[in-house]
Design a protein around this motif. Structure first.
Motif, PDB file in Angstrom:
ATOM      1  N   GLY A 134       0.800  -1.220   0.000  1.00  0.00           N
ATOM      2  CA  GLY A 134       0.000   0.000   0.000  1.00  0.00           C
ATOM      3  C   GLY A 134       0.830   1.267   0.000  1.00  0.00           C
ATOM      4  N   LEU A 135       2.005   1.210   0.613  1.00  0.00           N
ATOM      5  CA  LEU A 135       2.762   2.452   0.793  1.00  0.00           C
ATOM      6  C   LEU A 135       3.949   2.621  -0.136  1.00  0.00           C
ATOM      7  CD1 LEU A 135       2.839   2.859   4.675  1.00  0.00           C
ATOM      8  CD2 LEU A 135       1.227   3.791   3.053  1.00  0.00           C
ATOM      9  N   SER A 136       4.470   1.531  -0.698  1.00  0.00           N
ATOM     10  CA  SER A 136       5.720   1.691  -1.440  1.00  0.00           C
ATOM     11  C   SER A 136       5.517   2.045  -2.900  1.00  0.00           C
ATOM     12  CB  SER A 136       6.569   0.425  -1.345  1.00  0.00           C
ATOM     13  OG  SER A 136       5.914  -0.630  -1.979  1.00  0.00           O
ATOM     14  N   GLY A 137       4.322   1.932  -3.415  1.00  0.00           N
ATOM     15  CA  GLY A 137       4.154   2.187  -4.837  1.00  0.00           C
ATOM     16  C   GLY A 137       3.315   3.393  -5.147  1.00  0.00           C
ATOM     17  N   GLY A 138       2.094   3.384  -4.761  1.00  0.00           N
ATOM     18  CA  GLY A 138       1.175   4.450  -5.147  1.00  0.00           C
ATOM     19  C   GLY A 138      -0.124   3.816  -5.591  1.00  0.00           C
ATOM     20  N   SER A 139      -0.052   2.614  -6.183  1.00  0.00           N
ATOM     21  CA  SER A 139      -1.255   1.891  -6.569  1.00  0.00           C
ATOM     22  C   SER A 139      -1.312   0.607  -5.743  1.00  0.00           C
ATOM     23  CB  SER A 139      -1.209   1.553  -8.058  1.00  0.00           C
ATOM     24  OG  SER A 139      -2.152   0.540  -8.345  1.00  0.00           O
ATOM     25  N   LEU A 140      -2.366   0.470  -4.969  1.00  0.00           N
ATOM     26  CA  LEU A 140      -2.488  -0.715  -4.108  1.00  0.00           C
ATOM     27  C   LEU A 140      -2.580  -1.989  -4.945  1.00  0.00           C
ATOM     28  CD1 LEU A 140      -2.894  -1.883  -1.224  1.00  0.00           C
ATOM     29  CD2 LEU A 140      -5.334  -1.681  -1.614  1.00  0.00           C
ATOM     30  N   ILE A 141      -3.329  -1.921  -6.054  1.00  0.00           N
ATOM     31  CA  ILE A 141      -3.506  -3.133  -6.878  1.00  0.00           C
ATOM     32  C   ILE A 141      -2.153  -3.605  -7.402  1.00  0.00           C
ATOM     33  CG2 ILE A 141      -4.608  -4.098  -8.941  1.00  0.00           C
ATOM     34  CD1 ILE A 141      -6.848  -2.101  -8.598  1.00  0.00           C
ATOM     35  N   LYS A 142      -1.360  -2.645  -7.888  1.00  0.00           N
ATOM     36  CA  LYS A 142      -0.046  -3.030  -8.417  1.00  0.00           C
ATOM     37  C   LYS A 142       0.870  -3.537  -7.296  1.00  0.00           C
ATOM     38  CE  LYS A 142      -0.103  -0.126 -12.508  1.00  0.00           C
ATOM     39  NZ  LYS A 142       0.517   0.996 -13.228  1.00  0.00           N
ATOM     40  N   GLY A 143       0.789  -2.904  -6.151  1.00  0.00           N
ATOM     41  CA  GLY A 143       1.587  -3.363  -5.013  1.00  0.00           C
ATOM     42  C   GLY A 143       1.210  -4.779  -4.608  1.00  0.00           C
ATOM     43  N   LEU A 144      -0.099  -5.042  -4.571  1.00  0.00           N
ATOM     44  CA  LEU A 144      -0.549  -6.390  -4.195  1.00  0.00           C
ATOM     45  C   LEU A 144      -0.161  -7.411  -5.266  1.00  0.00           C
ATOM     46  CD1 LEU A 144      -4.079  -5.642  -2.676  1.00  0.00           C
ATOM     47  CD2 LEU A 144      -2.019  -6.340  -1.456  1.00  0.00           C
ATOM     48  N   LEU A 145      -0.227  -6.978  -6.534  1.00  0.00           N
ATOM     49  CA  LEU A 145       0.176  -7.888  -7.613  1.00  0.00           C
ATOM     50  C   LEU A 145       1.656  -8.264  -7.457  1.00  0.00           C
ATOM     51  CD1 LEU A 145      -0.543  -9.346 -10.281  1.00  0.00           C
ATOM     52  CD2 LEU A 145       0.163  -7.283 -11.492  1.00  0.00           C
ATOM     53  N   ALA A 146       2.483  -7.246  -7.145  1.00  0.00           N
ATOM     54  CA  ALA A 146       3.914  -7.523  -6.934  1.00  0.00           C
ATOM     55  C   ALA A 146       4.090  -8.510  -5.774  1.00  0.00           C
ATOM     56  CB  ALA A 146       4.656  -6.224  -6.640  1.00  0.00           C
ATOM     57  N   ALA A 147       3.317  -8.304  -4.704  1.00  0.00           N
ATOM     58  CA  ALA A 147       3.417  -9.219  -3.553  1.00  0.00           C
ATOM     59  C   ALA A 147       3.001 -10.631  -3.961  1.00  0.00           C
ATOM     60  CB  ALA A 147       2.536  -8.716  -2.413  1.00  0.00           C
ATOM     61  N   ALA A 154      -7.549  -2.182   7.331  1.00  0.00           N
ATOM     62  CA  ALA A 154      -7.662  -0.722   7.436  1.00  0.00           C
ATOM     63  C   ALA A 154      -6.661  -0.053   6.506  1.00  0.00           C
ATOM     64  CB  ALA A 154      -7.418  -0.291   8.883  1.00  0.00           C
ATOM     65  N   LEU A 155      -5.453  -0.624   6.460  1.00  0.00           N
ATOM     66  CA  LEU A 155      -4.436  -0.026   5.600  1.00  0.00           C
ATOM     67  C   LEU A 155      -4.809  -0.140   4.127  1.00  0.00           C
ATOM     68  CD1 LEU A 155      -1.327   1.031   5.975  1.00  0.00           C
ATOM     69  CD2 LEU A 155      -1.079  -0.866   4.407  1.00  0.00           C
ATOM     70  N   ALA A 156      -5.345  -1.296   3.754  1.00  0.00           N
ATOM     71  CA  ALA A 156      -5.761  -1.482   2.354  1.00  0.00           C
ATOM     72  C   ALA A 156      -6.858  -0.476   2.007  1.00  0.00           C
ATOM     73  CB  ALA A 156      -6.251  -2.912   2.149  1.00  0.00           C
ATOM     74  N   TRP A 198      -8.566   4.528  -0.660  1.00  0.00           N
ATOM     75  CA  TRP A 198      -9.194   5.838  -0.492  1.00  0.00           C
ATOM     76  C   TRP A 198      -8.239   6.938  -0.982  1.00  0.00           C
ATOM     77  CZ3 TRP A 198      -7.591   9.690   3.095  1.00  0.00           C
ATOM     78  CH2 TRP A 198      -8.438  10.798   3.167  1.00  0.00           C
ATOM     79  N   ARG A 199      -6.959   6.804  -0.612  1.00  0.00           N
ATOM     80  CA  ARG A 199      -5.971   7.794  -1.018  1.00  0.00           C
ATOM     81  C   ARG A 199      -5.799   7.806  -2.545  1.00  0.00           C
ATOM     82  NH1 ARG A 199       0.167   6.813   0.451  1.00  0.00           N
ATOM     83  NH2 ARG A 199      -0.247   5.346  -1.198  1.00  0.00           N
ATOM     84  N   GLU A 200      -5.756   6.614  -3.124  1.00  0.00           N
ATOM     85  CA  GLU A 200      -5.596   6.486  -4.573  1.00  0.00           C
ATOM     86  C   GLU A 200      -6.789   7.123  -5.292  1.00  0.00           C
ATOM     87  OE1 GLU A 200      -4.563   2.397  -5.380  1.00  0.00           O
ATOM     88  OE2 GLU A 200      -4.750   2.777  -7.515  1.00  0.00           O
ATOM     89  N   PHE A 201      -7.986   6.837  -4.758  1.00  0.00           N
ATOM     90  CA  PHE A 201      -9.195   7.379  -5.362  1.00  0.00           C
ATOM     91  C   PHE A 201      -9.195   8.904  -5.245  1.00  0.00           C
ATOM     92  CE2 PHE A 201     -13.713   8.597  -5.044  1.00  0.00           C
ATOM     93  CZ  PHE A 201     -14.142   8.149  -6.274  1.00  0.00           C
ATOM     94  N   GLY A 202      -8.795   9.408  -4.069  1.00  0.00           N
ATOM     95  CA  GLY A 202      -8.746  10.853  -3.836  1.00  0.00           C
ATOM     96  C   GLY A 202      -7.781  11.536  -4.794  1.00  0.00           C
ATOM     97  N   GLU A 203      -6.619  10.908  -4.991  1.00  0.00           N
ATOM     98  CA  GLU A 203      -5.618  11.492  -5.902  1.00  0.00           C
ATOM     99  C   GLU A 203      -6.166  11.565  -7.318  1.00  0.00           C
ATOM    100  OE1 GLU A 203      -2.095   9.144  -5.536  1.00  0.00           O
ATOM    101  OE2 GLU A 203      -1.546  10.042  -3.608  1.00  0.00           O
ATOM    102  N   ARG A 204      -6.911  10.513  -7.713  1.00  0.00           N
ATOM    103  CA  ARG A 204      -7.461  10.473  -9.069  1.00  0.00           C
ATOM    104  C   ARG A 204      -8.504  11.577  -9.260  1.00  0.00           C
ATOM    105  NH1 ARG A 204     -10.008   4.989 -10.606  1.00  0.00           N
ATOM    106  NH2 ARG A 204      -8.280   4.297  -9.332  1.00  0.00           N
ATOM    107  N   VAL A 205      -9.346  11.749  -8.245  1.00  0.00           N
ATOM    108  CA  VAL A 205     -10.380  12.789  -8.329  1.00  0.00           C
ATOM    109  C   VAL A 205      -9.721  14.162  -8.416  1.00  0.00           C
ATOM    110  CG1 VAL A 205     -12.231  13.907  -7.016  1.00  0.00           C
ATOM    111  CG2 VAL A 205     -12.132  11.421  -7.151  1.00  0.00           C
TER     112      VAL A 205
END
Lengths: 500, 178
Positions: free
Chosen positions: A157-170, A476-478, A483-490
Motif C-alpha cells: 500500500g505504501l511503497s508504490g502508489g497503486s495498491l492493486i499493483k503493489g498487491l500484484l507484486a506481492a 484498514a491499511l488497504a 481511499w488515497r488512490e481514489f482521492g488522488e485520481r479525483v
C-alpha cells in the motif's frame, strides 16, 4: 551491561570492525555512482558474505547502507544527479550551493548532518527494537500468519502508489516463494523437473536480479550523467555558528526520519523530501530554500541517515523489512541461517548487539572516510557509464555463480532481472515482490500450522486477539490506500478539468 | 526510472497490458498447481491449497487492472503523459519509447550468450567477452583499451574469487579437452 558485553565480544572477536570500515568505503563509492542504489551496493556484496561469520557479514552489509547514503549526496551536490533516490531532495539546495562555489561546504554539511542522523537513528534502533521484539515473542502461529499479511499489505500500500499493483507484486513474490518443497509435506512444487529448483528459489537470487540486473537493464537506455569537476570540491566542515543554524533542520530531519524509518514501505526518499519541506516551513529564512540554503541540505541528509538505522526496527523486531536495503540485509541474515524477528535476540544476541556496535563504528567511520574519499569518488563518477554497467554485471554474474557454482542460478537471476524490468516499465513497485519471496514461507507455514491446531477451523484467526488486530490493521491499511488512490485520481481530474 | 519519475498511480495503457499478463500468468500458475502430486502426509490445506489461493488472487488483481485500463481508455485518458508539450509525430514517439527497451533486449542477449558460453569457454574468456561486449554495446569506444580493460577486469575478478576466496570458477570444457 550484558548487551555491551555481547557487542564488545562480537566486535573484537570477529572481522566486524574491518567489515564496518570496508562496508562504509564500498557504500560511499557505490552510492556516489548514479544508478547504484544502497540496495544494489549491498546486493553486490551479498554472495561474498557466504564464507563470513554472521556478525561480520551483517555489519558489513549495514555499513554499506550507511556509507551509501552519504555517497549519494556527492553527485547530487556536484552534478545535480542524485547517486541514491534519497539524495534527490539534496539536489535542490546542494547543487545551488555548488553553483555558487560552495560545493565543499554543502558536502561538509551533508557529512555532519548524516553523522548526527545516523547516531540519532541508532539510539532509536537500540531503544525500540527489543521492547517490540518482546511483544512479538508472545505471537502464536495465527499471529505470525497475520503479521506476514500485514507486512505485505503495508508495503504494497505504501511503497508504490497503486495498491492493486503493489498487491500484484506481492502475489508474484509469493508465487516465487512457493517453488520448491511444500513446507508441511515436502512434496516438490513448481520445479519443472529441474534439480536446481528442488530447494526453492533463494531470496538472494531474487534480490540480485530485481535490484542489480533490472537497474542495469534500465540504465543502458538512460543518457550519460554529467562530469564532476574535482577543482570545485574542497570539503569544508561546518563551523560552530553554522552548526547552531543547522540544529533546527537536523532535529526536524531526526524526527521525520524516525517516523518514516519505522514505517515499512516509507523509506529514506519520502523522509528526505518531508524533512526538506518541514525545514523550510520552520526556517527563519525560508526564502533561501531552493537558492542554496545550508538548511535545505542538512534536513534531508539527516533524515535519510536516520532511516538507515530506524528502518532496521521492524526488520530486527518483527522480521519485516520496510525498505529495499533492509530486504537485502534480511537476505544477509537468511544466508547465515538466521531469521530476524523476536527469536533473534534469544538465538543470536551477539549478531544483534554486534550490529549495533558496528553501526556506531560505521557512522564514525563515515566521517573519517568521507573526509578523504572525495577525490576517488569524483574520479569514479567521471568514469564512462558503459564501464559501470559492464563491471556491475560481471560482478553480479560472478557473485551469483560463486554461491553454488550453478549456471542455472545465473540464468535465474537474469530471468528475475527481466521480470523486474517489465514490472518497472508497468510502474509496479519491486519491494512488495521481495517481501512476498521472503515472507512466503512464514505466511504459508504459519497458516497451515494454525489450521492444524484448530482442526481446520478458520475462526482461529479471529479468536486469537493479536491475529485479529493485525488482520484488522491490514484491512484498514488497504482501505486507506484505496481511499488515497481514489482521492488522488479525483484531484487530478479536477486539475485537468480546470486546465481545459 | 522510479528514482525521479516515481511509481505514480496514474492510469495508463500499461494497466491493461499488465492486467492481461497477470491473467495469463495466473492461468499458467493455476494449471501448474493442479499438477502438484498429492502426499500421504496431506493436511487439511494440502500442498495445492496456498498456491491455489495465490493464483486466484493474482487472477483477480489482473482482472481489476484490465477493468481499470478499459475504463481509462473509455474515458479517453491519455495512454502516456506528453513529455514536453512539443508536437511529436507518432513514429518519432514510438521510436523514442522503444529505444531503451531495444537496448535492454540487446544487453539481455549478451547476458544470455554469456550464460550459454560460460561452461564451455570458461570464466576468464567468457567474462572478458561479457565486459567488453557490454561496454561496447553500451556506447564504449571500440579500441585496444576496451579489449585490454575487459581482459584485465576478467582476470582481476577471477583472481579475487578463485585463488583468493577459494571459490572455483569454471575453467571451460573447450580448454580441458585440448
Amino acid at each position: 551491561m550484558e548487551p555491551l558485553g555481547h557487542a564488545a565480544h562480537a566486535l573484537f572477536n570477529s572481522w566486524a570492525i574491518p567489515g564496518a570500515l570496508a562496508g562504509v568505503l564500498w557504500g560511499i563509492l557505490g552510492g556516489a555512482l548514479p544508478g547504484i542504489s544502497p540496495s544494489i551496493a549491498m546486493a553486490l556484496l551479498l554472495p561474498l558474505t557466504y564464507g563470513m561469520e554472521p556478525v561480520t557479514a551483517i555489519v558489513l552489509l549495514a555499513s554499506v547502507y550507511v556509507g551509501a547514503e552519504y555517497g549519494g549526496s556527492i553527485p547530487a551536490i556536484l552534478i545535480r544527479t542524485p547517486g541514491t533516490n534519497s539524495a534527490s531532495a539534496t539536489v535542490i539546495d546542494g547543487y545551488e550551493m555548488a553553483r555558487q562555489g560552495r560545493a565543499g561546504e554543502a558536502l561538509g554539511i551533508s557529512l555532519i548532518a548524516g553523522l548526527v542522523g545516523g547516531l540519532f537513528g541508532l539510539v532509536v534502533l537500540v531503544a525500540a527494537t527489543k521492547p517490540l521484539a518482546m511483544v512479538a515473542l508472545a505471537f502464536t502461529p495465527p499471529a505470525y500468519f497475520a503479521l506476514g499479511i500485514l507486512g505485505l499489505s503495508v508495503v504494497a500500500g505504501l511503497s508504490g502508489g497503486s495498491l492493486i499493483k503493489g498487491l500484484l507484486a506481492a502475489a508474484i513474490g509469493l508465487v516465487l516463494a512457493t517453488a520448491g518443497p511444500d513446507p508441511m509435506t515436502g512434496v516438490p512444487r513448481f520445479t519443472f523437473g529441474e534439480p536446481d529448483l528442488l530447494a526453492g528459489i533463494k531470496p538472494l537470487l531474487v534480490m540480485m536480479g530485481l535490484f542489480a540486473v533490472t537497474e542495469m537493464l534500465v540504465q543502458i537506455g538512460e543518457p550519460p550523467w554529467a562530469k564532476a569537476n574535482a577543482a570545485d570540491a574542497r570539503l569544508k566542515l561546518p563551523d560552530l555558528k553554522m552548526m547552531k543554524r543547522l540544529a533546527k533542520p537536523t532535529a526536524i530531519g531526526s524526527v521525520i526520519g524516525t517516523f518514516e524509518g519505522v514505517t515499512p514501505g516509507a523509506g529514506g526518499t519520502i523522509a528526505a523530501f518531508m524533512a526538506y519541506s518541514e525545514a523550510k516551513r520552520w526556517s527563519s529564512a525560508p526564502e533561501e530554500f531552493g537558492k542554496g540554503s545550508p538548511e535545505g541540505v542538512a534536513a534531508p541528509e539527516c533524515a535519510n541517515n536516520v532511516v538507515t538505522a530506524t528502518a532496521l526496527v521492524p526488520l530486527l523486531s518483527l522480521g519485516i523489512p520496510g525498505s529495499n536495503s533492509a530486504a537485502v540485509l534480511l537476505g544477509g541474515f537468511l544466508v547465515h541461517g538466521l531469521q530476524p524477528g523476536p527469536m533473534l535476540f534469544e538465538k543470536a544476541p551477539e549478531v544483534v548487539y554486534g550490529l549495533y556496535g558496528g553501526l556506531l563504528i560505521a557512522n564514525i567511520a563515515m566521517v573519517v572516510i568521507g573526509l578523504v574519499i572525495l577525490t576517488p569518488c569524483i574520479w569514479l563518477v567521471n568514469r564512462p557509464k558503459p564501464w559501470l554497467i559492464a563491471f556491475v554485471l560481471a560482478l553480479v554474474v560472478t557473485g551469483v555463480f560463486s554461491v553454488h557454482q550453478s549456471v542455472f542460478e545465473v540464468g535465474l537471476v537474469l530471468g528475475v532481472g527481466v521480470l523486474g524490468y517489465i514490472l518497472r516499465a508497468c510502474k509496479v513497485p519491486p519491494l512488495p515482490m521481495v517481501l512476498g519471496v521472503v515472507l512466503g514461507f512464514m505466511i504459508e507455514s504459519n497458516y497451515r500450522r494454525s489450521l492444524l491446531l484448530s482442526g481446520g477451523d478458520h475462526s482461529i484467526f479471529y479468536l486469537d486477539k493479536v491475529s485479529l488486530g493485525l488482520l484488522l490493521a491490514a484491512a484498514a491499511l488497504a482501505t486507506y490506500s484505496l481511499w488515497r488512490e481514489f482521492g488522488e485520481r479525483v484531484q487530478r481530474k479536477r486539475v485537468e478539468a480546470a486546465a481545459t | 526510472m522510479t528514482r525521479r519519475s516515481g511509481n505514480g498511480s496514474k492510469i495508463d495503457g500499461a494497466d491493461l497490458t499488465l492486467g492481461i499478463l497477470a491473467l495469463v500468468a495466473a492461468a499458467g500458475y493455476l494449471y501448474e498447481t493442479a499438477q502438484i502430486p498429492e502426499s500421504l502426509l496431506e493436511d487439511s490445506v494440502g500442498a495445492r491449497g496456498v498456491p491455489l489461493a495465490i493464483g486466484w488472487v493474482m487472477a483477480a488483481l489482473g482482472a481489476l487492472l484490465c477493468v481499470r485500463g478499459l475504463i481509462a481508455s473509455r474515458n479517453g485518458e491519455p495512454s502516456k503523459p506528453s513529455s514536453d508539450g512539443q508536437p511529436v509525430s507518432a513514429t518519432e514517439r514510438l521510436s523514442a519509447a522503444l529505444r531503451p527497451h531495444l537496448q535492454a533486449i540487446g544487453l539481455l542477449a549478451i547476458l544470455a550468450a554469456y550464460v550459454a558460453l560460460l561452461p564451455d569457454a570458461g570464466y576468464v574468456a567468457s567474462t572478458a567477452l561479457l565486459i567488453g561486449g557490454v561496454a561496447w554495446f553500451s556506447g564504449g569506444a571500440r579500441s585496444w583499451r576496451l579489449a585490454a580493460i575487459a581482459i584485465a577486469g576478467s582476470v582481476f575478478l577471477w583472481a579475487m574469487f578463485d585463488p583468493m576466496l577459494s571459490i572455483p570458477l569454471p575453467a571451460g570444457t573447450w580448454w580441458e579437452s585440448r
